[in-house]
Design an enzyme around this catalytic site. Structure first.
Site, short mmCIF file in Angstrom:
data_model
loop_
_atom_site.label_atom_id
_atom_site.label_comp_id
_atom_site.label_asym_id
_atom_site.label_seq_id
_atom_site.Cartn_x
_atom_site.Cartn_y
_atom_site.Cartn_z
N LYS A 13 4.01 0.41 -4.64
CA LYS A 13 5.03 1.16 -3.88
C LYS A 13 5.96 0.21 -3.13
O LYS A 13 7.17 0.40 -3.12
CB LYS A 13 4.37 2.08 -2.83
CG LYS A 13 3.66 3.27 -3.40
CD LYS A 13 3.32 4.27 -2.30
CE LYS A 13 2.46 3.70 -1.21
NZ LYS A 13 1.05 3.51 -1.55
N ARG A 85 0.98 10.99 3.91
CA ARG A 85 -0.27 10.60 3.27
C ARG A 85 -1.30 11.72 3.28
O ARG A 85 -2.41 11.56 2.77
CB ARG A 85 -0.85 9.39 3.99
CG ARG A 85 -1.08 8.20 3.04
CD ARG A 85 -1.55 7.05 3.87
NE ARG A 85 -2.02 5.93 3.11
CZ ARG A 85 -1.24 4.90 2.80
NH1 ARG A 85 0.02 4.88 3.11
NH2 ARG A 85 -1.79 3.86 2.16
N ARG A 124 -3.69 -10.03 -5.37
CA ARG A 124 -2.55 -9.64 -4.54
C ARG A 124 -2.47 -10.50 -3.26
O ARG A 124 -3.42 -10.60 -2.51
CB ARG A 124 -2.67 -8.16 -4.17
CG ARG A 124 -1.49 -7.66 -3.36
CD ARG A 124 -1.32 -6.19 -3.57
NE ARG A 124 -1.87 -5.41 -2.49
CZ ARG A 124 -1.37 -4.25 -2.09
NH1 ARG A 124 -0.33 -3.73 -2.69
NH2 ARG A 124 -1.93 -3.60 -1.11
N ARG A 153 -4.33 -9.60 2.43
CA ARG A 153 -4.53 -8.55 3.42
C ARG A 153 -6.02 -8.32 3.58
O ARG A 153 -6.76 -8.35 2.60
CB ARG A 153 -3.85 -7.26 2.93
CG ARG A 153 -2.48 -7.06 3.52
CD ARG A 153 -1.74 -5.94 2.86
NE ARG A 153 -2.47 -4.68 2.80
CZ ARG A 153 -1.94 -3.55 2.33
NH1 ARG A 153 -0.69 -3.54 1.89
NH2 ARG A 153 -2.65 -2.43 2.29
N ARG A 164 -10.25 3.04 0.36
CA ARG A 164 -8.85 3.44 0.38
C ARG A 164 -8.58 4.42 -0.75
O ARG A 164 -7.83 5.38 -0.61
CB ARG A 164 -7.93 2.22 0.23
CG ARG A 164 -7.83 1.39 1.50
CD ARG A 164 -7.37 -0.03 1.23
NE ARG A 164 -6.02 -0.11 0.75
CZ ARG A 164 -5.50 -1.19 0.15
NH1 ARG A 164 -6.24 -2.25 -0.05
NH2 ARG A 164 -4.26 -1.19 -0.26
P1 ADP Z 1 -1.42 0.71 0.31
O1 ADP Z 1 -0.36 1.61 -0.20
O2 ADP Z 1 -1.55 -0.54 -0.48
O3 ADP Z 1 -2.73 1.42 0.52
P2 ADP Z 1 -0.17 0.62 2.94
O4 ADP Z 1 0.45 -0.63 3.41
O5 ADP Z 1 0.72 1.76 2.59
O6 ADP Z 1 -1.09 0.19 1.74
O7 ADP Z 1 -1.20 1.15 4.05
C1 ADP Z 1 -2.21 0.34 4.62
C2 ADP Z 1 -3.03 1.13 5.64
O8 ADP Z 1 -2.17 1.60 6.70
C3 ADP Z 1 -3.70 2.40 5.12
O9 ADP Z 1 -4.92 2.13 4.47
C4 ADP Z 1 -3.88 3.20 6.42
O10 ADP Z 1 -4.94 2.67 7.20
C5 ADP Z 1 -2.60 2.89 7.17
N1 ADP Z 1 -1.51 3.87 6.89
C6 ADP Z 1 -0.33 3.61 6.24
N2 ADP Z 1 0.43 4.71 6.16
C7 ADP Z 1 -0.26 5.71 6.76
C8 ADP Z 1 -0.03 7.09 6.98
N3 ADP Z 1 1.10 7.70 6.56
N4 ADP Z 1 -0.98 7.81 7.64
C9 ADP Z 1 -2.09 7.24 8.08
N5 ADP Z 1 -2.40 5.95 7.90
C10 ADP Z 1 -1.50 5.18 7.24
#
Ligand code: ADP
Length: 208
Positions: A13, A85, A124, A153, A164
């Protein structure tokens, strides 16, 4: 234009958002990046966010919706990466947009198998400065834009990935049907090079 990208974790993404931003001059809103900025501080709130993220758990809707509200107040041309999400966030987002006379134009679902993503996780690396994502089989590479050492990360381990992915299946997947019912959902094949996937996305949103 308001565009939402939905995909399982590590599906690309962030990478696609960057390509879309550069070509379409659109504002990139990544809740993951906004939250990672928060975790750089050392107060109690930041530490509680950090702890949850490192376990692969979702941060509370109140915090996320506040972050989003602050962002969209100044822009109606956005790509949302990592938000909404869950169904609660999606419904609250609809109300928030309605209040400021905005709407969602496209929701792009990036379709890709879990097995492919599990393989990607171990290679990654990310830039701690600009959040660009890279893929390498070994450490010690630098960001080509910032010249700082790339990092892994904390949530990019196979164990946290399982968590996740489970959160994605349980909480995020239901929003696919929600947007399908609104007639704004488009499915693209996300198993390919970043250029191939970007080409698939461009077929949906159109060339400029
Ligand atoms: P990825 O898409 O690789 O899982 P992100 O960078 O989008 O990683 O998100 C990393 C973490 O940030 C998630 O696992 C969660 O803990 C938190 N997070 C991100 N966006 C949201 C959201 N919209 N609602 C709740 N937690 C979020």
């Amino acid at each position: 234009m308001n565009l939402i990208l939905i995909a399982p974790p590590a599906a690309g993404k962030g990478t696609q958002s960057e390509l879309i931003c550069n070509s379409y001059n659109i504002n990139h809103i990544s809740t993951g990046d906004l939250l990672r900025e928060i975790t750089k501080k050392n107060d109690e709130f930041s530490l509680s966010v950090k702890e949850k993220m490192e376990k692969g758990l979702l941060i509370s809707d109140d915090i996320i919706l506040k972050l989003i509200k602050d962002e969209i107040i100044n822009s109606n041309n956005n790509i949302f990466d990592g938000f909404p999400r869950n169904l609660e966030q999606a419904k609250a987002f609809d109300l928030m947009l309605k209040e400021i006379n905005q709407k969602i134009d496209y929701v792009i679902y990036m379709d890709i198998d879990k097995e492919i993503l599990e393989k990607r996780i171990s290679s990654r690396y990310v830039c701690p400065n600009c959040n660009s994502v890279y893929s390498f089989n070994e450490p010690d590479h630098e960001c080509s834009k910032c010249s700082v050492k790339l990092i892994k990360r904390k949530d990019d381990t196979l164990e946290v990935y399982e968590n996740r992915y489970k959160v994605y299946e349980e909480s995020t997947k239901p929003i696919i049907n929600y947007y399908k019912n609104q007639g704004v959902l488009y499915c693209v094949d996300a198993d390919g090079s970043k250029e191939e996937v970007f080409a698939n996305i461009k077929k949906v949103i159109g060339e400029i």
